[in-house]
Motif scaffolding. Sequence first.
Motif, PDB file in Angstrom:
ATOM      1  N   UNK A 316       0.903  -1.382   0.043  1.00 20.93           N
ATOM      2  CA  UNK A 316      -0.160  -0.126  -0.121  1.00 20.93           C
ATOM      3  C   UNK A 316       0.950   1.313  -0.134  1.00 20.93           C
ATOM      4  N   UNK A 317       0.553   2.040  -0.815  1.00 20.85           N
ATOM      5  CA  UNK A 317       1.163   3.375  -0.942  1.00 20.85           C
ATOM      6  C   UNK A 317       2.451   3.607  -1.511  1.00 20.85           C
ATOM      7  N   UNK A 318       3.000   2.396  -2.004  1.00 19.96           N
ATOM      8  CA  UNK A 318       4.410   2.463  -2.498  1.00 19.96           C
ATOM      9  C   UNK A 318       4.680   1.001  -3.637  1.00 19.96           C
ATOM     10  N   UNK A 319       5.405   1.467  -4.755  1.00 17.49           N
ATOM     11  CA  UNK A 319       5.672   0.487  -5.668  1.00 17.49           C
ATOM     12  C   UNK A 319       7.280   0.343  -5.552  1.00 17.49           C
ATOM     13  N   UNK A 320       7.783  -0.667  -5.623  1.00 22.13           N
ATOM     14  CA  UNK A 320       9.129  -1.070  -5.956  1.00 22.13           C
ATOM     15  C   UNK A 320       9.547  -1.770  -7.250  1.00 22.13           C
ATOM     16  N   UNK A 321      10.699  -1.512  -7.716  1.00 26.09           N
ATOM     17  CA  UNK A 321      11.312  -2.277  -8.925  1.00 26.09           C
ATOM     18  C   UNK A 321      12.705  -2.518  -8.815  1.00 26.09           C
ATOM     19  N   UNK A 322      13.018  -3.680  -9.715  1.00 29.31           N
ATOM     20  CA  UNK A 322      14.371  -3.622  -9.813  1.00 29.31           C
ATOM     21  C   UNK A 322      14.779  -2.428 -10.781  1.00 29.31           C
ATOM     22  N   UNK A 323      16.001  -1.993 -10.739  1.00 33.31           N
ATOM     23  CA  UNK A 323      16.266  -0.720 -11.369  1.00 33.31           C
ATOM     24  C   UNK A 323      16.161  -0.849 -12.920  1.00 33.31           C
ATOM     25  N   UNK A 324      16.428  -1.973 -13.445  1.00 40.96           N
ATOM     26  CA  UNK A 324      16.141  -2.138 -14.978  1.00 40.96           C
ATOM     27  C   UNK A 324      14.949  -2.270 -15.425  1.00 40.96           C
ATOM     28  N   UNK A 325      13.790  -2.461 -14.445  1.00 38.85           N
ATOM     29  CA  UNK A 325      12.445  -2.800 -14.948  1.00 38.85           C
ATOM     30  C   UNK A 325      11.665  -1.687 -14.399  1.00 38.85           C
ATOM     31  N   UNK A 326      12.145  -0.288 -14.279  1.00 38.22           N
ATOM     32  CA  UNK A 326      11.175   0.667 -13.816  1.00 38.22           C
ATOM     33  C   UNK A 326      10.273   1.180 -15.023  1.00 38.22           C
ATOM     34  N   UNK A 327       9.189   1.903 -15.017  1.00 42.36           N
ATOM     35  CA  UNK A 327       8.377   2.155 -16.175  1.00 42.36           C
ATOM     36  C   UNK A 327       9.059   2.850 -17.136  1.00 42.36           C
ATOM     37  N   UNK A 328       8.836   2.929 -18.407  1.00 39.77           N
ATOM     38  CA  UNK A 328       9.794   3.406 -19.271  1.00 39.77           C
ATOM     39  C   UNK A 328       9.592   5.008 -19.508  1.00 39.77           C
ATOM     40  N   UNK A 329       8.477   5.437 -18.839  1.00 37.83           N
ATOM     41  CA  UNK A 329       8.037   6.969 -19.020  1.00 37.83           C
ATOM     42  C   UNK A 329       9.149   7.707 -17.949  1.00 37.83           C
ATOM     43  N   UNK A 330       9.743   7.224 -16.957  1.00 42.61           N
ATOM     44  CA  UNK A 330      10.444   7.644 -16.032  1.00 42.61           C
ATOM     45  C   UNK A 330      11.961   7.894 -16.742  1.00 42.61           C
TER      46      UNK A 330
END
Length: 430
Positions: A316-330
């Motif tokens: 809840x209230x937070x999303x985490x990723x591996x660095x190479x899998x962050x959304x492309x829009x970032x």
Amino acid sequence: MMRALAKSLTLALAAMLAVNTPQPGFAAEPIPAASTASAQEERAPVTILVSIDGFHPDYLGKGRTPTLDALASHGVSAPMRPSFPTKTFPNHWTLVTGLVPDRHGITANRMEDPGRPGETFTMATVDPRWWSDAKPIWVEAEEAGVRSAAMFWPGSAVPWGGTARGWGPVQDGILPQDWQQFSMQVNNTQRVNSVLDWLRRPADIRPRFVTLYFDTIDTSGHDSGPQSEELHAGLKDIDGYVAMLVDGLARLGQPANLVIVSDHGMAPTSSERVIALNDFLDPSLYRLVEGGAYASFEPTEGNEAALEAVLLAPREHMTCWRKGEMPARFQYGTHRRIPPYFCLPETGWTVTTSRPNGEWSGGNHGYDNASPEMLALFIANGPAFRHGVKLDAFDNTVVAPLLRELLHLPGAQQSRDVLAPLLPALLPRE
């Protein structure tokens, strides 16, 4: 005094426009009209890039910023999307390189580099090896013979392209012809006066490109929040210093193309919106590289799988990723300085190791760059710009190409791909 300057500027502007209102499609007269030019040399316009750190575009038009309101009304203005993450140093470096942080290498206010074990980049770091992934606009200007001067722009005290040997002095490298190392002891009056003093010089040692940095609004926003009375007072104060600059330019008879920006906006935060890592994450599994508006992690040895299992689970209230899998829009997550795991909370939430003991409120940035609270300021006013144009939001990677265009730098043509969609609305000439 600041309030009086702002009022006199607004009245002078109104009188000027009443006599000579530009027709649609023609360049506006610059706000700092060369009223004393007849008694002085005829001066070519100087380009001045002004950063008001933490200034959200919604701060305009509320009766607290008459000078900035007038510059926006009689020039070009827009909300501007910062790059991700919406932090100070990454976005200031984007503004002067035209590259997103994932490409220019200043990926955070605090960074580590696997190629430089035991070292940490902070906002006081001037070792040029940390800054060498992208060339700032003042270096491009100096290489083209355009004299530059920098008043406290992040990275401007770094000898670009130089080398640091051990703990000894930096060797070689390019700096602006005039620059000052950032110091909170240098107040805003001194900052403006330094810029005006540079412009009082004889033509052969007078800068044609100048940067100026104010941190007042960012500090007020952090300390008291973006809707606080303290921030409202800060807006009136900083508007007075912009009026001081504009009035000083007019007294010098110095026309100027002013590009006034901010690096990000500000979101309200409080102790009621905190994500405490110790509530769900074993401290032995990780080392926190940076926390607050986002969190970045290095796993401890042998604990990658255990850390992933917890971090990457829905929360809840937070999303985490591996660095190479962050959304492309970032456009973020490939640079070597970005830690292996990155967590982004909802805007206004704070990531800490443990829960706060008492109640607090304030403001922060670093959040999703698509969040409306993170929008930045853009105002362009001067003889090069159109009059009375308000644009839709655009990315802050446009600013460096715009500066190249204003300064007629060799790289201007190559950077037009980014600038081209906005060029007709910004500049009356092709």
